[in-house]
Design a protein around this motif. Structure first.
Motif: not given
Length: 281
Positions: A156-165
């Protein structure tokens, strides 16, 4: 709604069978303090000691990770903690690890969880009664029902980081920038890419959260919009709960806590790391 109760409120409700007091004290591994030994030496009468490290998923290889619902129900029930009572959690630092217990019990479906304002230090400063040894309670029923949306995984965090969330880190500034080594051996220094920094202690005064307006100002100054989803992180998932508590207090819409936090992220070869200050908003 306040997440806190005062020392006077607790003193008035110590004999209330619907109220359970929980000492959730925990200290950093390099602090030189032993939370359980301090509890045995003196604690709020009737308080049950809730060990964040033992009442956890001890198979994960990471500290105090949430166990599954069945395991948590058994652990809490064996301690005599019931899910249908009002739980009042506190710690002996004032406001440090108690929010992690507040978050934990809230995530697993406890009816009501409150934090003692000022914690053990204020209770002691007011010369209120203490009890020594172990306080025990009869085995109870804890019916754990997880709120999965409140817990963020590495993926979840990896995806959020890549998306700039929005990801906000509760560690001190020097740990966030990578200018000081981590207290746990073997971890990289720095922070999750695109994350912001808001040291947890900037939100606390005298063992309680600062006034709501100050909380919101600090949150927004860190580049976090409480009206958008946000993931909180820290060293091992303890002080990230202080951020979650503050965000919830100011009415943030969707809050998740990264349970593995930097202990997981900083120990993985496949986790990208940034150093220096947070990226400009």
């Amino acid at each position: 709604m306040s997440h806190f109760v005062t020392t006077q409120w607790l003193a008035d409700h110590l004999d209330d069978p619907d109220v359970q007091v929980i000492d959730a004290s925990w200290h950093m591994p390099n602090s030189g303090r032993n939370a359980h030994a301090e509890y045995v030496a003196g604690h709020i009468p009737g308080a049950i000691f809730f060990d964040l490290d033992k009442n956890a998923d001890t198979t994960s290889g990471l500290p105090h990770m949430l166990p599954d619902a069945v395991t948590f129900s058994a652990m809490a029930g064996a301690l005599g903690i019931a899910s249908d009572k009002t739980l009042v959690v506190y710690d002996e630092a004032g406001l440090f690890s108690a929010p992690r217990a507040w978050w934990t019990f809230s995530v697993v479906g406890a009816r009501e969880v409150k934090i003692l304002e000022g914690g053990g230090p204020r209770w002691r400063a007011e010369n209120r009664p203490l009890e020594t040894g172990e306080s025990t309670a009869p085995a109870a029923t804890f019916d754990a029902k997880f709120d999965g949306g409140a817990v963020a995984s590495f993926q979840d965090v990896h995806a959020a980081s890549q998306a700039g969330h929005q990801i906000v880190d509760a560690r001190g500034a020097a740990r966030f920038t990578g200018d000081t080594p981590e207290p746990r051996a073997g971890l990289k220094s720095g922070h999750i890419p695109s994350s912001r920094n808001l040291p947890f202690d900037a939100l606390i005064a005298d063992g309680a959260l600062k006034p709501d307006a100050e909380l919101e100002a600090a949150i927004r100054a860190a580049g976090i919009d409480p009206e958008k989803p946000v993931i909180t992180s820290c060293g091992s998932g303890v002080t990230a709960a202080v951020l979650a508590l503050a965000l919830d207090t100011v009415g943030a819409n969707k809050i998740a806590l990264y349970d593995g936090s930097w202990t997981e992220w900083g120990g993985r070869d496949d986790a990208p790391v940034e150093t220096g200050p947070a990226r400009p908003v």
